[in-house]
Scaffold this motif. Structure first.
Motif, mmCIF file in Angstrom:
data_model
loop_
_atom_site.group_PDB
_atom_site.id
_atom_site.type_symbol
_atom_site.label_atom_id
_atom_site.label_comp_id
_atom_site.label_asym_id
_atom_site.label_seq_id
_atom_site.Cartn_x
_atom_site.Cartn_y
_atom_site.Cartn_z
ATOM 1 N N TYR B 93 -30.455 -7.634 -20.870
ATOM 2 C CA TYR B 93 -30.951 -6.598 -21.768
ATOM 3 C C TYR B 93 -32.415 -6.261 -21.525
ATOM 4 O O TYR B 93 -32.798 -5.108 -21.502
ATOM 5 C CB TYR B 93 -30.752 -7.010 -23.230
ATOM 6 N N LEU B 94 -33.256 -7.293 -21.377
ATOM 7 C CA LEU B 94 -34.681 -7.004 -21.247
ATOM 8 C C LEU B 94 -35.111 -6.845 -19.798
ATOM 9 O O LEU B 94 -36.100 -6.215 -19.505
ATOM 10 C CB LEU B 94 -35.504 -8.118 -21.908
ATOM 11 N N LYS B 95 -34.388 -7.449 -18.895
ATOM 12 C CA LYS B 95 -34.740 -7.429 -17.469
ATOM 13 C C LYS B 95 -36.174 -7.877 -17.250
ATOM 14 O O LYS B 95 -36.583 -8.885 -17.783
ATOM 15 C CB LYS B 95 -34.469 -6.054 -16.890
ATOM 16 N N LYS B 96 -36.961 -7.116 -16.490
ATOM 17 C CA LYS B 96 -38.272 -7.649 -16.135
ATOM 18 C C LYS B 96 -39.409 -6.948 -16.860
ATOM 19 O O LYS B 96 -40.520 -6.872 -16.364
ATOM 20 C CB LYS B 96 -38.469 -7.555 -14.626
ATOM 21 N N GLY B 97 -39.134 -6.436 -18.045
ATOM 22 C CA GLY B 97 -40.157 -5.667 -18.752
ATOM 23 C C GLY B 97 -41.296 -6.535 -19.255
ATOM 24 O O GLY B 97 -41.347 -7.739 -19.036
ATOM 25 N N ARG B 98 -42.222 -5.885 -19.934
ATOM 26 C CA ARG B 98 -43.375 -6.544 -20.486
ATOM 27 C C ARG B 98 -42.968 -7.531 -21.583
ATOM 28 O O ARG B 98 -43.452 -8.649 -21.649
ATOM 29 C CB ARG B 98 -44.255 -5.471 -21.092
ATOM 30 N N ASP B 155 -32.756 -19.649 -17.075
ATOM 31 C CA ASP B 155 -33.371 -18.356 -16.809
ATOM 32 C C ASP B 155 -33.648 -18.196 -15.319
ATOM 33 O O ASP B 155 -33.393 -17.156 -14.721
ATOM 34 C CB ASP B 155 -34.674 -18.255 -17.617
ATOM 35 N N GLU B 156 -34.144 -19.298 -14.724
ATOM 36 C CA GLU B 156 -34.426 -19.274 -13.297
ATOM 37 C C GLU B 156 -33.163 -18.977 -12.500
ATOM 38 O O GLU B 156 -33.169 -18.190 -11.561
ATOM 39 C CB GLU B 156 -34.992 -20.632 -12.895
ATOM 40 N N VAL B 157 -32.069 -19.620 -12.907
ATOM 41 C CA VAL B 157 -30.799 -19.426 -12.214
ATOM 42 C C VAL B 157 -30.306 -17.990 -12.378
ATOM 43 O O VAL B 157 -29.875 -17.350 -11.416
ATOM 44 C CB VAL B 157 -29.757 -20.409 -12.763
ATOM 45 N N LEU B 158 -30.401 -17.475 -13.610
ATOM 46 C CA LEU B 158 -29.872 -16.134 -13.861
ATOM 47 C C LEU B 158 -30.665 -15.060 -13.116
ATOM 48 O O LEU B 158 -30.091 -14.065 -12.676
ATOM 49 C CB LEU B 158 -29.883 -15.828 -15.363
ATOM 50 N N THR B 159 -31.982 -15.266 -12.967
ATOM 51 C CA THR B 159 -32.743 -14.244 -12.247
ATOM 52 C C THR B 159 -32.366 -14.220 -10.770
ATOM 53 O O THR B 159 -32.664 -13.256 -10.078
ATOM 54 C CB THR B 159 -34.264 -14.473 -12.353
ATOM 55 N N MET B 160 -31.729 -15.289 -10.280
ATOM 56 C CA MET B 160 -31.349 -15.318 -8.872
ATOM 57 C C MET B 160 -30.008 -14.629 -8.602
ATOM 58 O O MET B 160 -29.645 -14.415 -7.449
ATOM 59 C CB MET B 160 -31.295 -16.765 -8.369
#
Lengths: 312, 281
Positions: B93-98, B155-160
């Protein structure tokens, strides 16, 4: 499983809201903790000046005297010793892993260091009691008594082993994984082109590391150390088990000391009988939290630009 | 020539430092094994303390082993219920936003909060809810302590997870929730297991957070509202007695705890390597 588009959309919205709630919960938790501790500590903060709490020398809960200075000084001593021991070892190890170690060695050593991070703090404490404390009591202590009479901070008349030094050694090992893993990542994040440029100019590898890589990585390395400090400040059980717990500011590394986390852990059982005691201990937890948050946020924002770009 | 020599000295120093650091781990494991193994008896694992146990009488630490497992499993389950949706929200939902980076900062800061502070906070909540020191209060506190560890790892895993996969799901008409739950989470599953195991290992080994909240008892707890013994506290209390035989049991308990924790982290590594085989960065 067939659902109409409307149902799927509603499900999506509900799930989104639910996830927002858990996210808000997790994000707000750190504020909730600070707030909760503050509210419980307020009765004491209202009745005593903050200055007296911080710099008061005497800790006599039964008479309403809650001077935290010996404990704050104890925390600072143990943390300082830990960082003095850990800093050179960790930076050299990080340089070895990032610059020199062949892939095969790295893939063996890194998991070992990660394993170190997983060992429970009580086990570190047991090791401290089994190995570090007797070594200080039987070897280093007597050596200091005989030879270091006039050296400030190292002189002692007698050491039982349970001391600032024992706490510092155990803590140093506990912060190894934090400092090493962060500094190694930071070093590896330095672009290869810059190394190659220095090497092409005829610099040796050591010169390249010293003058190019370390210089470039400095903010990140500082962040790594500051993160190590904040980890060391809050560590409880291992230090509690080996530091001796005498509520007096230490004068030498061979003296016993009583860091803040140990104070909280040791006394919580008996708080209910004495007025304000509970407030004072939660106040110390709040002070500890503020220290830790300060270092942590400093590491991640001020020094942490490089850290954030490359690691998180 | 001088530059050559300084190069060799430096290599020597860095190698020595690494050997010392790795040596510390081996020294700790060796000391615990050497002291713990002779004291380890079958009755230590299968029996709870009997009368006079803390004076050197018969019995074992089954109460603490079972208590720790209950506590670790309960806390990990509770932490999972909160961290999984949080990570999914951050990723899908938020992806890489601020906003996401602020949330990540606050979670990182939470990760740095010492366990004794979680313990004190847990005690405050416990008083607020009118609970006594019990398995439930311990589970809540340890779950809060595990939360940032689990979220960070997951979180680290999901961003990959490659975003192409996500886009493919959207292109097929999936909603964000469907994409998150059926595509992103499934792809990251082994990595998520790693996060769960890491958090479990940390939770089961932590003493400061359960010190005021879980209590201590010689019995195996039968309900959530009864106090529960835990391994780290058992070790701590054993060492607090003046008897050498009881100290021996502390060493044996430390060995048992270390084995449990190492088992969890080794399993975590196995799943982590499986995960890295499934993704490409």
């Amino acid at each position: 499983m067939y659902m109409t588009a409307g149902k799927r959309r509603i499900k999506d919205i509900i799930a989104g809201r639910a996830m927002l709630v858990t996210t808000a919960f997790s994000t707000g938790l750190v504020f909730a903790i600070a707030m909760g501790l503050y509210l419980r500590a307020r009765p004491l903060l209202a009745s005593q000046p903050l200055f007296g709490l911080f710099f008061g020398e005497t800790w006599l809960p039964s008479e309403g005297q809650f001077g935290l200075k010996p404990f704050i000084v104890g925390t600072v001593w143990v943390t300082a010793i830990a960082i003095i021991i850990a800093l050179p070892l960790c930076l050299l190890t990080a340089v070895f892993l990032a610059e020199y170690a062949p892939q095969r060695v790295r893939s063996i050593v890194k998991p070992l260091i990660d394993l170190l991070a997983g060992i429970p703090s009580v086990v570190y404490g047991v090791w401290g009691i089994l190995v570090v404390v007797p070594f200080i009591a039987d070897r280093l202590g007597p050596f200091a008594v005989a030879n270091l009479k006039s050296v400030p901070y190292l002189s002692t008349e007698y050491s039982a082993g349970f001391s600032v030094l024992a706490g510092g050694v155990v803590l140093a090992i506990m912060v190894f994984p934090v400092i090493i893993s962060v500094s190694e990542e930071v070093l590896r994040a330095v672009p290869a082109e810059q190394r190659e440029a220095a090497l092409a100019l005829g610099a040796t590898k050591f010169e390249t590391i010293r003058k190019v890589v370390i210089r470039k990585a400095l903010p990140g390395l500082l962040a790594a150390v500051v993160l190590g400090v904040s980890r060391a400040l809050g560590e409880t059980m291992a230090v509690l088990m080996v530091a001796g717990n005498v509520p007096m500011a230490p004068k030498s590394v061979f003296d016993a000391c009583y860091p803040l986390p140990a104070l909280i852990a040791n006394n919580y059982g008996e708080v209910m009988s004495i007025p304000m005691y509970d407030s004072a201990l939660l106040g110390s937890a709040l002070i500890l939290l503020i220290f830790v948050l300060f270092f942590n946020i400093a590491a991640r924002t001020v020094f942490g630009r490089m850290l954030r770009e490359h690691i998180q | 020539m001088k530059r050559r020599i300084s190069e060799y000295i430096f290599i020597g120093l860095t190698t020595a430092a690494t050997v010392i650091v790795a040596g510390c781990l081996i020294a700790i494991l060796a000391a615990v094994a050497i002291k713990g193994l002779p004291a380890l008896k079958w009755s230590m694992i299968t029996q709870s303390p009997t009368g006079g146990y803390y004076l050197g009488g018969g019995g074992g630490i089954a109460n603490a082993i079972v208590g720790s497992l209950y506590l670790g499993l309960g806390a990990t389950a509770l932490a999972l219920v909160i961290s999984l949706p949080t990570c999914l929200y951050l990723r899908v939902y938020l992806k890489k936003g601020r906003c996401a980076s602020w949330i990540r900062l606050s979670l990182d800061v939470l990760w740095g909060v010492p366990s004794i502070v979680f313990g004190a906070f847990g005690f405050t909540i416990m008083v607020l809810l009118g609970l006594r020191a019990s398995l439930l209060a311990g589970i809540i506190t340890v779950a809060l302590f595990e939360l940032p560890i689990m979220i960070r790892a997951m979180d680290e895993v999901l961003t990959m997870v490659p975003s192409e996969l996500e886009e493919a799901a959207y292109a097929l008409g999936a909603t964000r929730f469907e994409t998150g739950a059926r595509v992103v989470l499934r792809q990251a599953l082994p990595g998520l297991v790693t996060g769960i195991l890491l958090a479990f290992g940390r939770g089961i080994g932590d003493a400061a957070s359960v010190l005021f909240t879980a209590g201590f008892t010689d019995n195996i707890p039968c309900s959530l509202l009864e106090p529960a013994a835990t391994l780290p506290l058992a070790i701590f209390f054993h060492l607090g007695t003046p008897f050498e035989e009881v100290h021996q049991r502390a060493y044996a308990s430390a060995l048992i705890l270390t084995i449990l924790v190492l088992l969890a982290s080794t399993l975590a590594r196995v799943f982590a390597t499986r995960f890295s085989k499934h993704t490409w960065r």
